[in-house]
Design a protein around this motif. Structure first.
Motif: not given
Length: 665
Positions: A441-446, A475-482, A491-503
């Motif tokens: 089981l794994y997960g990360n924040y970046s 991000e979080s996920g699972v790896r299985i080796f039967p 795995n599932v993830y969410r990637l949020e962006t803020d302060k995107d540039y708009i002309l």
């Protein structure tokens, strides 16, 4: 083959579970190798030479399609770089979203454009595709991910590959070398030609490299690497809808095309201080010239009307870096970490001239003429600690400093200074291992960032006040080796962006007022059977939406980002015995994507089947003859679609055959 550590990498890990950390550290020659094991806290893909070789790639960037949820756009414009879509970002080698490296030398240019045509797949030892800003080793351009190519530093045998196929395509590729007590030498040379599927599509490229490692002492290695690349091409341009339906082989204009030359060199010093500690130092540089003629259909224009432009880029870059790498233990628990620094200086001259309908490639009036000098300084650290037997924690962070000047020679030679940027990006991850390494089981924040992208690069210097985009991944996920033969990944993830540039059209300045979210799922299955049989499946889904985005008076909140397919599926079955007949069948499906921000126009979904039949023979099974069929079912689809009411297309290859002979000696 694919999701990192979920299949071939998992097998390798199990083989080396008892390998001494100090012995592994002795093989470290670039900074990423010390913390490679930390990728287990992410969904990164790690490919090895055997995953890459013996395949037909339209361009080298096709390698990334061996990773789940990744799509490649072949613009089919000769030596113009292909592009890829990942994590809901559509500009990863034609934009500022993915950092791309070849042996530690960045391929990204000022606006993020990265020409992966300089890659020779046959000389690759390993490829890492890190998704999201999860690694502290990489900063600028790395918010959607990092693509790192590593070449062989030592060879046990020479390899010669000869290929001929559709559209008068032929390639000769040699990778070889020799070793003795004090030296390891690796040489590679590749020459490639194609007439192309469409008219005006000839493309020639040559690629040569050398890497020599001198083992000065038991603890000191000195390596000198050099590469020369040359590319010259014609390009068909993008077809309008009527032309695309009438004759997909035609060209828009004979003016389109380009040429590129690149020379690079790198010096590495690897010093092993103790059995558990190693210092890496490098200095490198490259020089390249790139010209591209880009023209539309001139048939309905007067001779003195503007039909396109000529773009030239002259780029000189130098860099240096050093890192301290440790692999040992603390309080009886495994500890690995890297701490290092990088510096890079870029000198970029960019020019553009108008092209007129009646004068072909002859230069018209100049409308761009500027120089950019950029300084980038970085500090980074990343490490992992086995807190408990099943629990390992990875922590890291980096600091990046950017400053630069732009001199506009069409604006009286005035110099504009970029607002200096100082950015800190924290990272962290965990991995829990149970059931004798059969469940992870794994997960990360970046956190990551993006500077002003693409054609707004001049705004980064002319505009007095702006902030980098902020990008955060969960991000979080699972790896299985039967069993040793089966690996499953999710795995599932969410990637949020803020302060995107708009002309802002009123002030003609970019404002940091947009935000987007990309939610996704990736699934893999890797199964080996009957000694030499193999089944691989992967699926990627992404929902990329505007959260807060008002552009030209239109509220796009809740709309799907354009140019991002929601669903991508791959299936591959192969049989690869050490001798005799083998084969491979690969299926790819990809959703259509929205062509506009309002989600009113969409490209077509498409699918393709590729096949291979091979025969391995010789006294030591050192000969391999293969027949590859690209687009076995001869499906008609577009590799690239743009525009709304007036669409433009780049047609994909029809059914195409390629015969290859590979000799190892």
């Amino acid at each position: 083959m694919a999701n990192a550590y979920a299949n071939s990498e998992a097998t390798e890990r199990k083989k080396h579970e008892t390998t001494n950390d100090a012995a592994q550290l002795g093989d470290v020659v670039v900074r990423g190798e010390t913390t490679q094991k930390d990728l287990e806290t992410t969904s990164a893909t790690v490919l090895h030479h055997e995953d890459i070789t013996n395949r037909v790639f339209v361009t080298p960037l096709d390698i990334v399609t061996l990773s789940p949820g990744v799509s490649v756009i072949q613009y089919s414009q000769g030596g113009t770089a292909a592009n890829f879509i990942m994590r809901g970002f559509s500009g990863n080698s034609h934009g500022s979203n993915t950092a791309i490296f070849l042996d530690g030398i960045p391929l990204n240019e000022g606006d993020g454009y990265a020409d992966t045509n300089v890659i020779n797949p046959e000389e690759l030892q390993r490829v890492e595709l890190i998704k999201g800003p999860s690694s502290a080793l990489y900063g600028n351009y790395a918010s959607a991910g990092t693509l790192a190519f590593y070449t062989k530093k030592r060879v046990d045998q020479n390899q010669l590959k000869l290929q001929y196929g559709a559209h008068n395509t032929y390639e000769a590729n040699f990778v070889g070398g020799f070793s003795n007590e004090n030296w390891d030498h690796v040489y590679s040379i590749q020459t490639y030609h194609t007439d192309g599927y469409q008219d005006n599509s000839k493309w020639d490229r040559q690629n040569a490299a050398v890497r020599s490692t001198y083992h000065a002492t038991d603890t000191l290695d000195i390596r000198l690497s050099a590469r020369a690349f040359d590319s010259d091409w014609d390009a068909p341009g993008y077809l309008g809808e009527e032309d695309y339906k009438r004759d997909r082989t035609q060209a828009v204009s004979e003016t389109n095309g380009g040429r590129k030359s690149r020379q690079e060199a790198r010096l590495d010093l690897d010093y092993q201080i103790t059995p558990n500690a190693k210092i890496l130092f490098n200095t490198w540089g490259y020089s390249q010239e790139f010209s591209r003629w880009y023209a539309n259909d001139p048939s309905n224009l007067d001779d003195d009307e503007i039909v396109g432009n000529l773009r030239t880029f002259e780029r000189d870059v130098i860099g240096t870096g050093g890192s301290y790498n440790f692999a040992g233990s603390l309080a009886g628990r495994k500890l690995r970490f890297t701490v290092g620094t990088d510096y890079m200086f870029e000198d970029d001259d960019r020019n553009r001239w108008r092209l007129l309908a009646g004068t072909g490639r002859e230069k018209g009036p100049k409308f761009w003429d500027y120089n950019i000098e950029m300084h980038t300084f970085s500090l980074y650290t990343q490490g992992s600690y086995q807190i408990l037997e099943p629990l390992r924690v990875v922590l890291g962070g980096r600091y990046d400093h950017f400053q630069g000047d732009m001199t506009d020679y069409l604006d009286g030679g005035e110099t504009f200074s970029m607002e200096e940027q100082n950015i800190f990006s924290p990272k962290g991850g965990v991995v829990l291992t149970f059931l004798e390494n059969r469940l992870e089981l794994y997960g990360n924040y970046s956190e990551g960032f993006a500077l002003m992208p693409g054609f707004s690069e001049q705004a980064a210097f002319r505009q007095e006040d702006w902030d980098p985009q902020e990008r955060t991944q969960y991000e979080s996920g699972v790896r299985i080796f039967p069993s040793m033969d089966l690996a499953l990944g999710f795995n599932v993830y969410r990637l949020e962006t803020d302060k995107d540039y708009i002309l802002n059209r009123i002030t003609d300045e970019y404002e940091n007022v947009g935000s987007t979210t990309r939610d996704g799922v990736e699934i893999t299955l890797d199964y080996s059977a009957y000694d030499y049989g193999h089944l691989y499946l992967d699926y990627g889904y992404v929902d990329a939406t505007y959260d807060r985005f008002v552009s030209d008076g239109k509220d796009l909140s809740g709309k799907t980002l354009r140019s991002v397919p929601k669903n991508i599926f791959n299936a591959e079955i192969r049989y690869t015995p050490p001798r005799g007949f083998g084969g491979r069948l690969r299926y790819h499906y990809e959703d259509g994507y929205y062509l506009d921000d309002a989600n009113e126009h969409k490209s077509e979904s498409w699918e393709r089947v590729d096949a291979q039949v091979s025969y391995r023979f010789g006294q030591n099974a050192n000969y391999l003859a293969a027949l590859d069929i690209v687009n076995l079912l001869d499906k008609e689809y577009a590799d690239y679609t743009a525009g709304t009411t007036e669409r433009r297309y780049s047609p994909a290859l029809p059914l195409s055959l390629y015969a290859t002979l590979t000799v190892n000696f």
